[in-house]
Scaffold this motif. Structure first.
Motif, PDB file in Angstrom:
ATOM      1  N   GLY A  38     -11.412  -0.277   7.003  1.00 14.20           N
ATOM      2  CA  GLY A  38     -10.204  -0.237   6.237  1.00 14.20           C
ATOM      3  C   GLY A  38      -9.824  -1.775   5.675  1.00 14.20           C
ATOM      4  O   GLY A  38      -9.591  -2.602   6.685  1.00 14.20           O
ATOM      5  N   LEU A  39      -8.796  -2.107   4.729  1.00 12.45           N
ATOM      6  CA  LEU A  39      -8.115  -3.214   4.619  1.00 12.45           C
ATOM      7  C   LEU A  39      -6.718  -3.226   4.470  1.00 12.45           C
ATOM      8  O   LEU A  39      -6.511  -2.922   3.035  1.00 12.45           O
ATOM      9  N   ILE A  40      -5.933  -4.399   5.244  1.00 16.45           N
ATOM     10  CA  ILE A  40      -4.786  -3.525   5.454  1.00 16.45           C
ATOM     11  C   ILE A  40      -3.739  -5.085   4.962  1.00 16.45           C
ATOM     12  O   ILE A  40      -4.136  -6.045   5.444  1.00 16.45           O
ATOM     13  N   GLY A  46      -4.366 -10.014  -0.406  1.00 19.20           N
ATOM     14  CA  GLY A  46      -5.968 -10.294  -0.932  1.00 19.20           C
ATOM     15  C   GLY A  46      -7.077  -9.728  -0.242  1.00 19.20           C
ATOM     16  O   GLY A  46      -8.197  -9.296  -0.957  1.00 19.20           O
ATOM     17  N   LYS A  47      -6.847  -8.347  -0.111  1.00 17.33           N
ATOM     18  CA  LYS A  47      -7.368  -7.473  -0.188  1.00 17.33           C
ATOM     19  C   LYS A  47      -8.376  -6.620  -1.207  1.00 17.33           C
ATOM     20  O   LYS A  47      -9.267  -6.742  -0.954  1.00 17.33           O
ATOM     21  N   THR A  48      -7.953  -6.741  -2.080  1.00 19.87           N
ATOM     22  CA  THR A  48      -8.372  -6.224  -3.356  1.00 19.87           C
ATOM     23  C   THR A  48      -9.089  -7.196  -4.384  1.00 19.87           C
ATOM     24  O   THR A  48     -10.141  -7.107  -4.611  1.00 19.87           O
ATOM     25  N   ASP A 177      -9.642   1.760  -3.968  1.00 18.79           N
ATOM     26  CA  ASP A 177      -9.314   0.674  -3.781  1.00 18.79           C
ATOM     27  C   ASP A 177      -7.715   1.246  -4.122  1.00 18.79           C
ATOM     28  O   ASP A 177      -7.030   1.557  -5.167  1.00 18.79           O
ATOM     29  N   GLU A 178      -6.315   1.575  -3.418  1.00 21.94           N
ATOM     30  CA  GLU A 178      -4.872   2.414  -2.959  1.00 21.94           C
ATOM     31  C   GLU A 178      -5.659   2.781  -3.584  1.00 21.94           C
ATOM     32  O   GLU A 178      -4.653   3.237  -4.498  1.00 21.94           O
ATOM     33  N   PRO A 179      -6.519   4.160  -3.411  1.00 17.22           N
ATOM     34  CA  PRO A 179      -6.360   5.267  -3.908  1.00 17.22           C
ATOM     35  C   PRO A 179      -5.083   6.502  -3.971  1.00 17.22           C
ATOM     36  O   PRO A 179      -5.495   7.368  -4.942  1.00 17.22           O
ATOM     37  N   SER A 210      -5.923  -0.628   1.197  1.00 16.89           N
ATOM     38  CA  SER A 210      -4.467   0.670   1.136  1.00 16.89           C
ATOM     39  C   SER A 210      -3.482  -0.794   2.319  1.00 16.89           C
ATOM     40  O   SER A 210      -4.134  -1.298   2.843  1.00 16.89           O
ATOM     41  N   HIS A 211      -2.019  -0.828   1.918  1.00 18.63           N
ATOM     42  CA  HIS A 211      -1.386  -1.450   2.446  1.00 18.63           C
ATOM     43  C   HIS A 211      -0.301  -0.234   3.195  1.00 18.63           C
ATOM     44  O   HIS A 211       0.489  -0.717   3.705  1.00 18.63           O
ATOM     45  N   ASP A 212      -0.525   1.007   3.643  1.00 21.06           N
ATOM     46  CA  ASP A 212       0.080   2.586   3.853  1.00 21.06           C
ATOM     47  C   ASP A 212      -1.283   2.115   5.405  1.00 21.06           C
ATOM     48  O   ASP A 212      -1.961   2.559   5.577  1.00 21.06           O
ATOM     49  N   LEU A 213      -0.219   2.236   6.499  1.00 23.66           N
ATOM     50  CA  LEU A 213      -0.858   2.391   8.256  1.00 23.66           C
ATOM     51  C   LEU A 213      -0.852   3.671   7.873  1.00 23.66           C
ATOM     52  O   LEU A 213      -1.631   4.060   9.193  1.00 23.66           O
TER      53      LEU A 213
END
Length: 322
Positions: A38-40, A46-48, A177-179, A210-213
């Motif tokens: 996961g990229l948080i 810069g995740k996407t 990507d943030e699905p 995702s930004h969602d932990l």
């Protein structure tokens, strides 16, 4: 564990703000076979940009350096034709907004089957395979749905179509990507379960942005926490979320109490994310950090091993866990 993908010292420079800026700075991570990385991070971390670098989907004029190793091949050096082959056949992509990503004037059956037709599959074989894919991702009545258009489906069904498209080429890795961002809580849970099932049953590795932990806590095996285009922390998902070694990760976790009950730093995340085009000197997080000191304002912290398998870019990583 065998790494399918290795991103090493990735840098991406873009024009903006009156000049050129390095928006992705020395980012390194890997994705192992049949696991989810996961990229948080907050919006703009810069995740996407990092994930889209892998498949060559960066804005025009972007300059890249470093290494993206895929089957012993550096994709940063690959020609456009090779990248088109990689996308779909070897690495599938699930985009954040399916309504924007899907073609409004083509049926979902035609769009899911596009990669199959490009591979030389016959028309009737394509239709049969598409029906199987739609059924696999949980779309009811595939025979009825195959000929509808994207606007005739709900947001959750459109996202399932995107997953079917990502699976169509038989990839070994899927970038998501943030699905679940635009979906309600119930639909989010169903999509996350579907992704988890695909990993277990199909053996597909995933890079989940995702930004969602909460999402990461349920799905990811390993996580990479990003801030202002740099890696702040990296390690096994549960360890990172339960016992952060960077103040930024700790602040993110504090905003989601269900993720972790251990709150060594009780202050909530304050202020706005740093602009990668204009990072503060030293540690980019220091203006928002509750334990920042003079060293943080002048010296950029390097990503170092804080404990076996755990990496943190904080001068005072040992204090964060106390």
């Amino acid at each position: 564990m065998t790494d399918l993908l290795q991103v090493e010292d990735l840098e991406v420079a873009l024009a903006g703000g009156g000049g050129e800026g390095t928006v992705i700075d020395s980012v390194s991570f890997s994705v192992a076979a049949a696991r989810t990385t996961g990229l948080i991070g907050e919006s703009g971390s810069g995740k996407t940009m990092s994930s889209m670098s892998i498949v060559g989907l960066l804005p025009a004029g972007a300059k890249t350096s470093g290494r993206i190793a895929w089957k012993s091949e550096n994709l940063l050096d690959a020609p456009a034709r090779r990248l088109r082959q990689v996308r779909g056949h070897e690495i599938g992509v699930i985009f954040q907004d399916p309504l924007a990503a899907l073609n409004p004037i083509q049926t979902i059956g035609r769009q899911v089957g596009e990669i199959l037709r490009r591979g030389g599959m016959r028309r009737q074989e394509v239709r049969t395979k598409v029906l199987q894919l739609l059924d696999r991702v949980g779309i009811p009545d595939p025979e009825q749905r195959i000929d509808v258009y994207p606007h005739e489906m709900s947001g959750g069904m459109r996202q399932r179509v995107m997953i079917a498209m990502a699976l169509a080429g038989g990839p070994q890795l899927i970038i998501a990507d943030e699905p679940t961002t635009a979906l309600d809580v119930t639909t989010q849970a169903r999509i996350l379960k579907l992704l988890a099932d695909l990993r277990e049953q199909e053996g597909v590795a995933m890079l989940l942005v995702s930004h969602d932990l909460r999402v990461m806590a349920h799905v990811a095996d390993d996580v990479v926490v990003m801030y202002a285009g740099r890696v702040a922390e990296r390690g096994p998902a549960r360890e990172v979320l339960d016992k952060p070694r960077h103040p930024y990760t700790r602040a993110l976790a504090n905003n989601v109490p269900a993720v972790s009950t251990k709150t060594a730093i009780a202050e909530p995340l304050q202020g706005a994310p740093a602009n990668p085009f204009d990072r503060p000197a030293g540690c980019a997080f220091h203006p928002r950090c509750p334990i920042a000191r003079e060293r943080c304002r002048t010296e950029v912290p390097q990503l170092r091993e804080a404990e076996p398998g755990r990496f943190s870019a904080c001068h005072y990583a040992s204090e964060v866990s106390s």
